[in-house]
Write a protein that holds these residues in place. Structure first.
Motif, PDB file in Angstrom:
ATOM      1  N   VAL A   1     -12.684  -9.482   3.308  1.00  0.00           N
ATOM      2  CA  VAL A   1     -13.530  -9.412   4.575  1.00  0.00           C
ATOM      3  C   VAL A   1     -12.297  -9.551   5.655  1.00  0.00           C
ATOM      4  O   VAL A   1     -11.853 -10.199   5.828  1.00  0.00           O
ATOM      5  N   ASP A   2     -12.877  -8.439   6.302  1.00  0.00           N
ATOM      6  CA  ASP A   2     -12.193  -8.456   7.806  1.00  0.00           C
ATOM      7  C   ASP A   2     -12.692  -9.686   8.529  1.00  0.00           C
ATOM      8  O   ASP A   2     -13.000 -10.180   8.338  1.00  0.00           O
ATOM      9  N   GLU A   3     -12.209  -9.571   9.597  1.00  0.00           N
ATOM     10  CA  GLU A   3     -12.737  -9.825  11.083  1.00  0.00           C
ATOM     11  C   GLU A   3     -14.334 -11.150  11.161  1.00  0.00           C
ATOM     12  O   GLU A   3     -14.100 -11.725  11.532  1.00  0.00           O
ATOM     13  N   ASP A   4     -14.719  -9.099  10.871  1.00  0.00           N
ATOM     14  CA  ASP A   4     -16.255  -9.505  11.066  1.00  0.00           C
ATOM     15  C   ASP A   4     -16.895  -9.676   9.607  1.00  0.00           C
ATOM     16  O   ASP A   4     -18.065  -9.894  10.336  1.00  0.00           O
ATOM     17  N   GLY A   5     -16.574 -10.129   8.938  1.00  0.00           N
ATOM     18  CA  GLY A   5     -17.075 -10.231   7.451  1.00  0.00           C
ATOM     19  C   GLY A   5     -17.425  -9.232   7.285  1.00  0.00           C
ATOM     20  O   GLY A   5     -18.832  -9.221   5.344  1.00  0.00           O
ATOM     21  N   ASN A   6     -16.997  -8.161   7.083  1.00  0.00           N
ATOM     22  CA  ASN A   6     -17.644  -7.060   5.945  1.00  0.00           C
ATOM     23  C   ASN A   6     -16.637  -6.831   5.272  1.00  0.00           C
ATOM     24  O   ASN A   6     -15.259  -6.777   5.658  1.00  0.00           O
ATOM     25  N   GLU A   7     -16.809  -6.219   4.310  1.00  0.00           N
ATOM     26  CA  GLU A   7     -15.875  -6.477   3.281  1.00  0.00           C
ATOM     27  C   GLU A   7     -15.136  -5.192   3.487  1.00  0.00           C
ATOM     28  O   GLU A   7     -16.046  -3.796   3.756  1.00  0.00           O
ATOM     29  N   VAL A   8     -14.206  -4.655   3.389  1.00  0.00           N
ATOM     30  CA  VAL A   8     -13.314  -3.505   3.438  1.00  0.00           C
ATOM     31  C   VAL A   8     -12.518  -3.518   3.006  1.00  0.00           C
ATOM     32  O   VAL A   8     -11.773  -4.374   1.981  1.00  0.00           O
ATOM     33  N   MET A   9     -12.028  -2.569   2.419  1.00  0.00           N
ATOM     34  CA  MET A   9     -10.646  -2.194   1.092  1.00  0.00           C
ATOM     35  C   MET A   9      -9.342  -2.309   1.974  1.00  0.00           C
ATOM     36  O   MET A   9      -9.014  -1.635   3.460  1.00  0.00           O
ATOM     37  N   ALA A  10      -8.399  -2.728   2.039  1.00  0.00           N
ATOM     38  CA  ALA A  10      -7.243  -3.059   2.499  1.00  0.00           C
ATOM     39  C   ALA A  10      -5.916  -2.247   2.064  1.00  0.00           C
ATOM     40  O   ALA A  10      -6.055  -2.461   0.207  1.00  0.00           O
ATOM     41  N   VAL A  11      -5.173  -1.742   2.153  1.00  0.00           N
ATOM     42  CA  VAL A  11      -4.346  -0.775   1.059  1.00  0.00           C
ATOM     43  C   VAL A  11      -2.670  -1.428   2.015  1.00  0.00           C
ATOM     44  O   VAL A  11      -2.795  -0.644   3.032  1.00  0.00           O
ATOM     45  N   VAL A  12      -1.720  -2.027   1.194  1.00  0.00           N
ATOM     46  CA  VAL A  12      -0.548  -1.930   1.875  1.00  0.00           C
ATOM     47  C   VAL A  12       0.237  -1.442   0.977  1.00  0.00           C
ATOM     48  O   VAL A  12       0.051  -0.760  -0.326  1.00  0.00           O
ATOM     49  N   ASN A  13       1.216  -0.817   1.833  1.00  0.00           N
ATOM     50  CA  ASN A  13       2.721   0.177   1.142  1.00  0.00           C
ATOM     51  C   ASN A  13       3.726  -0.062   1.459  1.00  0.00           C
ATOM     52  O   ASN A  13       4.112  -0.112   2.129  1.00  0.00           O
ATOM     53  N   VAL A  14       4.610   0.211   0.933  1.00  0.00           N
ATOM     54  CA  VAL A  14       6.166  -0.026   0.804  1.00  0.00           C
ATOM     55  C   VAL A  14       7.117   1.100  -0.195  1.00  0.00           C
ATOM     56  O   VAL A  14       6.369   1.062  -1.072  1.00  0.00           O
TER      57      VAL A  14
ATOM     58  N   GLU B   1      16.104  -5.694  -0.184  1.00  0.00           N
ATOM     59  CA  GLU B   1      16.954  -6.482   1.211  1.00  0.00           C
ATOM     60  C   GLU B   1      16.139  -7.895   1.271  1.00  0.00           C
ATOM     61  O   GLU B   1      14.840  -7.604   0.710  1.00  0.00           O
ATOM     62  N   PRO B   2      16.355  -9.163   1.417  1.00  0.00           N
ATOM     63  CA  PRO B   2      14.821 -10.127   1.512  1.00  0.00           C
ATOM     64  C   PRO B   2      14.302 -10.246   2.209  1.00  0.00           C
ATOM     65  O   PRO B   2      12.875 -10.673   1.993  1.00  0.00           O
ATOM     66  N   THR B   3      13.833  -9.268   3.209  1.00  0.00           N
ATOM     67  CA  THR B   3      12.547  -9.076   3.680  1.00  0.00           C
ATOM     68  C   THR B   3      12.079  -8.024   4.064  1.00  0.00           C
ATOM     69  O   THR B   3      13.627  -7.050   3.730  1.00  0.00           O
ATOM     70  N   ILE B   4      10.885  -7.610   4.100  1.00  0.00           N
ATOM     71  CA  ILE B   4      10.577  -6.079   4.598  1.00  0.00           C
ATOM     72  C   ILE B   4       9.717  -5.797   5.430  1.00  0.00           C
ATOM     73  O   ILE B   4       8.992  -6.169   5.951  1.00  0.00           O
ATOM     74  N   GLU B   5       9.106  -4.822   5.500  1.00  0.00           N
ATOM     75  CA  GLU B   5       8.253  -4.189   5.927  1.00  0.00           C
ATOM     76  C   GLU B   5       6.995  -3.678   5.491  1.00  0.00           C
ATOM     77  O   GLU B   5       7.851  -2.598   4.608  1.00  0.00           O
ATOM     78  N   ALA B   6       6.004  -3.701   5.556  1.00  0.00           N
ATOM     79  CA  ALA B   6       4.533  -3.145   4.696  1.00  0.00           C
ATOM     80  C   ALA B   6       3.742  -2.451   5.770  1.00  0.00           C
ATOM     81  O   ALA B   6       3.773  -3.175   7.002  1.00  0.00           O
ATOM     82  N   ASP B   7       3.243  -1.636   5.055  1.00  0.00           N
ATOM     83  CA  ASP B   7       2.101  -0.623   6.019  1.00  0.00           C
ATOM     84  C   ASP B   7       0.897  -1.383   5.338  1.00  0.00           C
ATOM     85  O   ASP B   7       1.019  -1.666   4.703  1.00  0.00           O
ATOM     86  N   ILE B   8      -0.224  -1.865   6.555  1.00  0.00           N
ATOM     87  CA  ILE B   8      -1.438  -1.778   6.257  1.00  0.00           C
ATOM     88  C   ILE B   8      -2.586  -1.622   6.642  1.00  0.00           C
ATOM     89  O   ILE B   8      -2.331  -1.166   8.238  1.00  0.00           O
ATOM     90  N   ASP B   9      -3.743  -0.846   5.904  1.00  0.00           N
ATOM     91  CA  ASP B   9      -4.565  -0.149   6.370  1.00  0.00           C
ATOM     92  C   ASP B   9      -5.858  -1.410   5.466  1.00  0.00           C
ATOM     93  O   ASP B   9      -5.828  -0.887   4.609  1.00  0.00           O
ATOM     94  N   LEU B  10      -7.242  -0.993   6.982  1.00  0.00           N
ATOM     95  CA  LEU B  10      -8.007  -1.906   6.252  1.00  0.00           C
ATOM     96  C   LEU B  10      -8.905   0.044   7.011  1.00  0.00           C
ATOM     97  O   LEU B  10      -9.582   0.369   7.359  1.00  0.00           O
TER      98      LEU B  10
END
Ligand code: MN
Length: 395
Positions: free
Chosen positions: A101-114, A167-176
């Motif tokens: 659920v996004d900030e406006d209360g709408n259901e969206v698809m979240a895609v995370v990629n590494v 690595e101990p930390t990563i960067e991930a991309d996220i798309d809503l």
């Protein structure tokens, strides 16, 4: 509540002895992971990553929750790799998707990629690649040094620039992604896209209504074309609310023979189906107190009183290496004072067009507030209101 229908398959392929891919598909979470590392390291890494992802994602339906699951996944695989000598150096990709659920209360698809597994969306018969590969060759493509076609056969195409567990930390991309009825999502490992052209993937996704059939068919095509790597495919359909949950979705599957737009600069094809107003997408920085970093190669900032668009180096966190890509004729006093601190700091954008959209929006906001002195001085920036929402977050 959004209704989904899905099918998936993972296969060792034709050449490899072991399947180092892992797959997870259970509403509302879907993920593929492509492991690497000898001595079972690849299998361990991908299986562990998805196990932790599933356990950590507590279905609170927020993107923060999904990002936290990816963060923990990375931490666990990293720890395990440090503890066991035989697993040193193991790692895995993750491409995960969940309804949130996004900030406006709408259901969206979240895609995370590494890494270099991928997510695609088939909408209105056209295939769009959602994710950007974190690979050496993709960086070359982004920098304009080689073409997408050259990347496919490049000797260094296996080199990843980001992976889970190395690595101990990563960067991930996220798309809503605001989804709509009839949307079909595809998650896959590189074993599919290396063997099956995007045009063939699109044709299959258009043709086969049943997601499980589509997943099986794509795997079969990859094997028929050589199957040189493990192949994992998840197909997820968005079924509209009115449809009974157990019924076969009555999707309109377009069979139009129109050539799918799958090649070319992705950030530009992707934006075409995102319906976020620029305004909504731009306030992304610092959500939930998390520091957001854009891998995006562009940024909007100030040089004196003038608003300028910078281009960053794709390998760098933008601000370490930037050049002015475009000077606008917009003066800082033409925008609302509330927007000035952001401009002073600089705000990253995934593409030149989203930088344009951002500036256009600043001017629109100012005009709406009656604060703009010379509306006729508005530069000729594109008026589109859609933009890519990919953000990169450090986990
Ligand atoms: Mn692979």
């Amino acid at each position: 509540m959004i209704k989904l229908s899905f099918g998936y398959l993972t296969d060792v392929g034709v050449v490899r002895e072991a399947n180092q891919d892992s797959v997870f598909a259970e509403e509302p979470l879907f993920a593929v992971a492509d492991g690497m590392g000898g001595h079972q390291g690849g299998e361990v890494a991908s299986a562990m990553a998805l196990e932790v992802l599933d356990k950590t994602f507590n279905k609170s339906n927020s993107k923060e929750d999904l990002l936290e699951a990816v963060r923990k996944s990375n931490a666990k695989v990293w720890d395990k790799a440090q503890l066991e000598e035989s697993l040193n150096g193991m790692g895995t990709t993750i491409t995960a998707m969940a309804t949130v659920v996004d900030e406006d209360g709408n259901e969206v698809m979240a895609v995370v990629n590494v890494g270099d597994s991928r997510a695609y969306l088939l909408r209105d018969g056209e295939l769009h690649q959602i994710t950007t590969d974190h690979s050496f060759v993709e960086d070359l493509v982004q920098a304009g040094e080689i073409s997408a076609e050259e990347a496919e056969t490049h000797p260094k195409r296996n080199i990843l620039t980001r992976a889970i567990g190395v690595e101990p930390t990563i960067e991930a991309d996220i798309d809503l992604i605001p989804h709509k009825h009839g949307d079909r999502f595809l998650l896959c490992s590189d074993g599919l896209v290396r063997e099956v052209a995007d045009s063939a993937i699109a044709a299959t996704l258009r043709k086969l209504k049943d997601p499980e059939e589509a997943a099986k068919d794509l795997v079969a095509q990859a094997k028929a074309n050589g199957g040189s790597d493990n192949i994992t495919v998840i197909v997820v359909d968005i079924i509209d609310d009115a449809a009974p949950q157990e019924a076969t979705p009555q999707r309109k599957v377009k069979t139009a023979p129109k050539a799918p737009k799958v090649k070319g600069p992705r950030r530009f094809t992707f934006r075409s189906f995102l319906f976020f107003l620029a305004a909504g997408a731009l306030i992304g920085a610092g959500v939930g107190g998390v520091a957001w970093y854009a891998r995006a190669p562009y940024a909007v900032g100030l040089e004196g009183d003038q608003i300028v668009i910078y281009r960053g180096h794709p390998d760098q966190v933008l601000w370490f290496k930037k050049t002015v890509a475009e000077r606008t004729n917009v003066n800082v006093n033409q925008v609302l004072p509330a927007n000035v601190p952001t401009l002073q700091k600089g705000t990253t954008k995934a593409s030149l067009s989203s930088a344009h959209a951002y500036i256009a929006n600043l001017l629109e906001e100012a005009a709406a507030a009656g604060a703009i002195a010379g509306a006729d001085k508005v530069p000729s920036v594109p008026t589109e209101t859609t933009t890519t929402t990919t953000t990169t977050v450090k986990l």
